[in-house]
Design an enzyme around this catalytic site. Structure first.
Site, mmCIF file in Angstrom:
data_model
loop_
_atom_site.group_PDB
_atom_site.id
_atom_site.type_symbol
_atom_site.label_atom_id
_atom_site.label_comp_id
_atom_site.label_asym_id
_atom_site.label_seq_id
_atom_site.Cartn_x
_atom_site.Cartn_y
_atom_site.Cartn_z
ATOM 1 N N HIS A 1 50.874 45.246 28.738
ATOM 2 C CA HIS A 1 50.662 46.661 28.420
ATOM 3 C C HIS A 1 52.004 47.371 28.223
ATOM 4 O O HIS A 1 52.159 48.528 28.612
ATOM 5 C CB HIS A 1 49.871 47.355 29.540
ATOM 6 C CG HIS A 1 48.400 47.146 29.424
ATOM 7 N ND1 HIS A 1 47.639 47.774 28.482
ATOM 8 C CD2 HIS A 1 47.550 46.349 30.121
ATOM 9 C CE1 HIS A 1 46.361 47.389 28.613
ATOM 10 N NE2 HIS A 1 46.280 46.527 29.599
ATOM 11 N N ASP B 1 47.828 44.321 34.949
ATOM 12 C CA ASP B 1 46.537 43.909 34.398
ATOM 13 C C ASP B 1 46.670 43.371 32.980
ATOM 14 O O ASP B 1 47.622 43.669 32.259
ATOM 15 C CB ASP B 1 45.578 45.106 34.384
ATOM 16 C CG ASP B 1 46.169 46.271 33.592
ATOM 17 O OD1 ASP B 1 47.385 46.553 33.769
ATOM 18 O OD2 ASP B 1 45.440 46.879 32.808
ATOM 19 N N GLU B 2 45.696 42.579 32.605
ATOM 20 C CA GLU B 2 45.451 42.196 31.212
ATOM 21 C C GLU B 2 46.661 41.650 30.469
ATOM 22 O O GLU B 2 46.891 41.997 29.322
ATOM 23 C CB GLU B 2 44.877 43.408 30.439
ATOM 24 C CG GLU B 2 43.546 43.863 30.974
ATOM 25 C CD GLU B 2 42.916 44.965 30.124
ATOM 26 O OE1 GLU B 2 41.708 44.973 29.998
ATOM 27 O OE2 GLU B 2 43.664 45.824 29.596
ATOM 28 N N ASN B 3 47.417 40.809 31.118
ATOM 29 C CA ASN B 3 48.452 40.078 30.394
ATOM 30 C C ASN B 3 47.786 38.845 29.818
ATOM 31 O O ASN B 3 47.403 37.935 30.550
ATOM 32 C CB ASN B 3 49.582 39.712 31.367
ATOM 33 C CG ASN B 3 50.558 38.737 30.745
ATOM 34 O OD1 ASN B 3 50.629 38.588 29.524
ATOM 35 N ND2 ASN B 3 51.307 38.054 31.601
ATOM 36 N N GLU C 1 44.477 41.719 39.324
ATOM 37 C CA GLU C 1 45.083 40.473 38.843
ATOM 38 C C GLU C 1 46.283 40.040 39.694
ATOM 39 O O GLU C 1 46.643 38.868 39.701
ATOM 40 C CB GLU C 1 45.563 40.630 37.393
ATOM 41 C CG GLU C 1 44.467 40.566 36.353
ATOM 42 C CD GLU C 1 44.027 41.935 35.915
ATOM 43 O OE1 GLU C 1 44.096 42.873 36.733
ATOM 44 O OE2 GLU C 1 43.608 42.072 34.748
#
Lengths: 652, 652
Positions: free
Chosen positions: B232, B295-297, B347
């Site tokens: 992000h 998050d969301e890597n 995460e």
């Protein structure tokens, strides 16, 4: 096609056809790009995008100039400079193929963009601009709004949204009244006690001032600061009692009116102080002008100070005004040394005042005339006092150079324009927009448009459209009323209260509108503050009655509907008033509205039958009811009474 | 007497009588005075003054403590400290003689003041507080609201008014999501290119952050900053391409979803950068916690970089999560050296993570449970995503520790509370309040009040009162809708459009609500953005239908009135849609609402006559109309269809 432009441009020529916009709409900038032009172009795209719901393909955060088929071309010769007499003219040409907006300066382009946005329309074929050719320039170079942030502090946001409103109606000067008896509203780094002791913590930091100046610059608006001296200075003297004309200590004033505290003009310490003070402020404020107030020094403390009266007699001064003139000249020396020109309220117009000083006339047209005749630049504020709650029409027809002006054309050139004045005694951030807008748009038109543009009905027609566009921009003159009415009835239904409030206006007289028991701490949440200064409903009702009286054969249905609604309102509203103690004070207004409406229905019957009232006693009775209904309560008055009186007079 | 308190206090005991207030009402402060207590006392006086129209005699700008007969006594042992587990309990005792508000800390006093203001009432005898005894304390110590200011920047004012709202419902943490692919929103003095290149000019200056922190502190609210790394991170990498995992150059992202750009975790330069970056930010933000996102890597750029995959194999790492865990530990070393504790999205819960880290669960209750079981402090955000447009009821019943929790009492202690999350893809400053409020008040109650407080109808009853009080405080969730509807119809009458909009809700599914063609530049002015996420009208209609179906002998007048209004609406609204191109997209909704309402009237006739539909074909026809009416258009759906379906099902 009826256009809704405000202010009306100097020249308009409508053509056939329209320029339609879709998601391919794009802007090309032809001229040296600047923050001002980039951010205004982006804002224009955002506003069009907001209205149409379209996601334009052009990335308006970084305008490229290699657009092949631009919808809108912005062309200008140079970056404008925010100073008096800067060129603000523009030329807007909308064809069916594209839009060309040309100006000498980027500031002119800004003015034209506002016109363009006002031309934006839609119908069942989509969104478009009408094909048109507009050539426009302002009648006066000084078109200002003064906001007093002392009596009640106004957060940065209030200033910003008012700057947005000013830009929309092409005003170009924000005059900030920063110091007064009731508050010192600007951070002073050289003498921090000034804002620390004089503001209750409510002041603009210098960072915020820079933010305001930048925001204003971005909209082509100058920011002129006012430091009101030598009187109106109580809040300064809290920190500087040694510079006062009478012994301290001083406290921030909490009430209104003319106060005695005043700087001591005969001690050098005063000028040493101002020298350092203005040095700092001259660095902070970019504009070439600074305003030093100069109004309403009552001389009480000067006359009672021996040192001062001695100085006067030694120097052959016989009046307070002469001493103040001495003070002003000393201040002028200081500010000149920092390359600032001065302006002040009309009291400063005294013998020997340099011609570089601009005179702001607040006491009357006479002072404007006198200034111009003596060769001083001058601006008009008398007749533009928004806090007096006058009608839009009143302000609109107040011309700095009326058709019957006694000034020669040469003298008229000294009249730079005018400034609307929003004094802050009875406003808060919640209601200030409703006191400034939409009325200020009519003043803006008076100062921009040609003198011949004076059709009041047409002004009101366009003002309604403008009012909406101002709300769209973020002004809160309508939005906040809803919340205020809800608060008054503690979240109950507001319909009935609104029927009453819609025909009330704040009283026009300072003495009544600012009763003595109200202080800086008094809440501005009572009913009067939720009323419009120029009631739209009342104006429309009056118009209906006027139209009917001029052509009595018309239908009276609309008039009767309103009268019946008002006649029935009090009975319905009473239970809500009963449980809302804050509304108790308007109960007589509610009752009187219903009674005068019933009387109005009665009178209307007579008028319709075209028969004179058979008995003088009936007319007398009507007259007494009318007088009763005119009575203000709680600083508000029923504003439709005059129309009913007109009906009654028809029977005389 | 029915109280309207929200959140519901732990213990309440009502007594007879009331404490009446008049202009002599005054406050006495018993405790070490602080800015926090002084300004909150002043604000309380202002709010009471605003509601009553009274000018209180006490000068609330400088509270003296020598008041002889105080109406309200504020008593506390010490100035509270804004940190986790600080005491926020209070004891409020209103008698007919006075009001005593006692707490261990001044923060507890603040919480009690909000309860007091919610108790304020009026009737025909005047303004009063009911005699009552309240003992109150929060169930959870972490009650937060996260605002994403990256996808769309939110000016300081948005944050401030939301802090006001949070204080009113006793929330105590403002979590600012300051960096993301679409924007870097904080001034960085060490690396100014970060905000210069990563923000389009929309970022908080450090002065503004200090202003926000001070404003929050003043309301007893912590400010926790989030710097979302290593993924992000596109907006950082515009300025720092050399620290990215794939070659640059980078540009600010304009669309939504999971993006590939990510910091390079295997070069020491990355940690050298973060060391200096966090040193600066640790000095700016006062809170003991910092949030590093995490998050969301998606690992795409890590997996395609040889240097990185080499590093992984050398160090025996087999997954992206292991490498991210390494990165997190390195960051943790840095932030620890600046005395900050870390938190992150779930995460980051990986082997070897120190127990000082707080885990924010966004993917589900499972991660909350896992964190607690492993001995990590944790907070719940799953189920509190305000941008998903779920109902208030849904959020309200989402308990961090539900009654059937599998956690032991010991493990439950690790659950600190929760945070509502306001992601910024489809909000602007104009609509964000309507996405947060009033629903967030129900989440605040879930986190403050006892677990047994779960009466949904009563929650909605109180929420309506609270919603008004939030608007009174300056939130714009209702106010702005009016303007938005006016803009849609270009200042025409909004009544008919509102009838439709009142029964629409934004679709609940991200994929539909954030269609691919919408970007950061897309306007949030279309109809869907003017709808409420939890339609009040639809909820009330559904309740009417439910009540009727449970007791079919009732009158159906109210149900029919609404159905008739909807049935007739499309024909009336059509001409307005025709000239408002932006409304074209909702024409099918308008049509479907009228059709389904007609069908509803038809079905209702059958239900009233208690006869089954004579032909299966009719039921089939109804079912097909119902399905048709469920179809979303323009990201909005008609939300009363389910109630009509219930009526139809009655006939099966």
């Amino acid at each position: 096609m009826k256009l809704n432009l405000m202010p009306v441009p100097a020249q308009i020529k409508l053509s056939d056809g329209t320029y339609k916009i879709d998601e391919n709409f794009s802007i090309q900038i032809r001229g040296e790009t600047s923050d001002r032009i980039l951010s205004n172009a982006a804002r224009l795209m955002e506003r069009l995008s907001g209205r149409t719901g379209m996601t334009f393909k052009q990335n308006y955060l970084s305008f490229e100039n290699d657009v092949t088929l631009p919808g809108l071309i912005l062309e200008y010769d140079r970056i404008g400079c925010l100073r008096l007499f800067e060129d603000e003219s523009y030329h807007l040409n909308i064809s069916t193929k594209n839009i060309l907006l040309k100006a000498q300066t980027d500031i002119g382009v800004l003015r034209g963009m506002e016109t363009l946005l006002q031309l934006f329309s839609s119908d069942d074929t989509g969104y478009f601009f009408p094909a048109i050719c507009v050539k426009d320039e302002p009648r006066f170079p000084w078109r200002g709004l003064m906001i007093d942030v002392c009596r009640h502090f106004m957060p940065v946001d209030v200033i910003k949204r008012n700057l947005d409103g000013m830009a929309a109606v092409k005003m170009n000067i924000m005059h900030l009244h920063l110091t007064d008896d009731q508050g010192f509203r600007i951070e002073c780094k050289t003498f921090p006690k000034l804002h620390e002791l004089g503001s209750d913590g409510y002041y603009y930091t210098q960072e915020q001032i820079k933010e305001i100046i930048k925001y204003a610059d971005n909209r082509g608006i100058r920011v002129v600061p006012e430091f009101d001296i030598p009187g109106h200075a109580t809040s300064w003297l809290v920190a500087l009692p040694e510079l006062a004309s009478a012994p301290g200590p001083y406290q921030i004033e909490r009430t209104w009116g003319i106060k005695n505290p005043v700087f001591n003009p005969v001690t050098e310490k005063t000028y040493q102080f101002f020298s350092r003070f203005f040095e700092e402020m001259a660095g902070l404020f970019q504009d070439e002008y600074m305003h030093i107030g100069g109004d309403e020094n009552n001389g009480v403390h000067w006359n009672s100070n021996d040192e001062i009266t001695d100085f006067m007699s030694k120097n052959g001064m016989t009046s307070i005004l002469e001493l103040q003139n001495y003070f002003n000249k000393r201040i002028l020396e200081i500010t000149s040394s920092y390359n600032k020109k001065l302006m002040g309220w009309d009291e400063i117009l005294q013998p020997g005042l340099p011609k570089s000083v601009v005179i702001q006339s607040w006491r009357g047209h006479d002072f404007l005339t006198e200034s111009a005749q003596k060769g001083y630049y001058t601006i008009l504020s008398n007749g533009y006092y928004l806090d007096l709650n006058h009608s839009t029409e009143f302000h609109y027809l107040n011309d700095p150079v009326p058709a019957d002006s006694s000034l020669t054309p040469e003298e008229q050139k000294y009249i730079l324009g005018g400034e609307a004045a929003m004094w802050g005694e009875v406003v808060t951030a919640e209601i200030i927009d409703s006191r400034i807008w939409p009325r200020n748009a009519a003043i803006a038109e008076r100062l921009w448009s040609q003198a011949t543009i004076r059709d009041v009905d047409d002004m009101y027609r366009r003002l309604e459209k403008m009012s909406f566009q101002l709300e769209e921009l973020g002004l809160l003159h309508k939005k906040n009323q809803f919340m205020m009415l809800k608060r008054l009835v503690n979240n109950r239904d507001i319909t009935l209260l609104k029927v009453l409030v819609d025909v009330l206006e704040p009283v026009k007289d300072y003495l009544e509108y600012r009763p003595d028991h109200l202080t800086q701490q008094s809440p501005m949440t009572r009913t009067v503050y939720a009323t419009e200064p120029d009631s739209t409903t009342a104006r429309k009702f009056k118009k209906m009655v006027d139209d009917y009286l001029s052509m009595p054969n018309q239908q009276t249905g609309d008039i009767e509907d309103l009268l019946i609604q008002w006649a029935e309102n009090h009975t319905k509203l009473s239970p809500i008033i009963a449980v809302s103690p804050i509304l108790k004070e308007i109960e007589p207004l509610s009752k009187n509205l219903s009674e005068i409406a019933k009387t109005g229905l009665h009178i209307l019957e007579y008028v319709k039958q075209q028969k004179p009232a058979e008995k003088p006693s009936i007319i007398k009775e009507w007259q007494s009811r009318i007088e009763k209904a005119k009575q203000p309560y709680a600083q508000a008055e029923i504003i439709i009474v005059s129309a009913i009186e007109k009906l009654a007079n028809k029977l005389k």
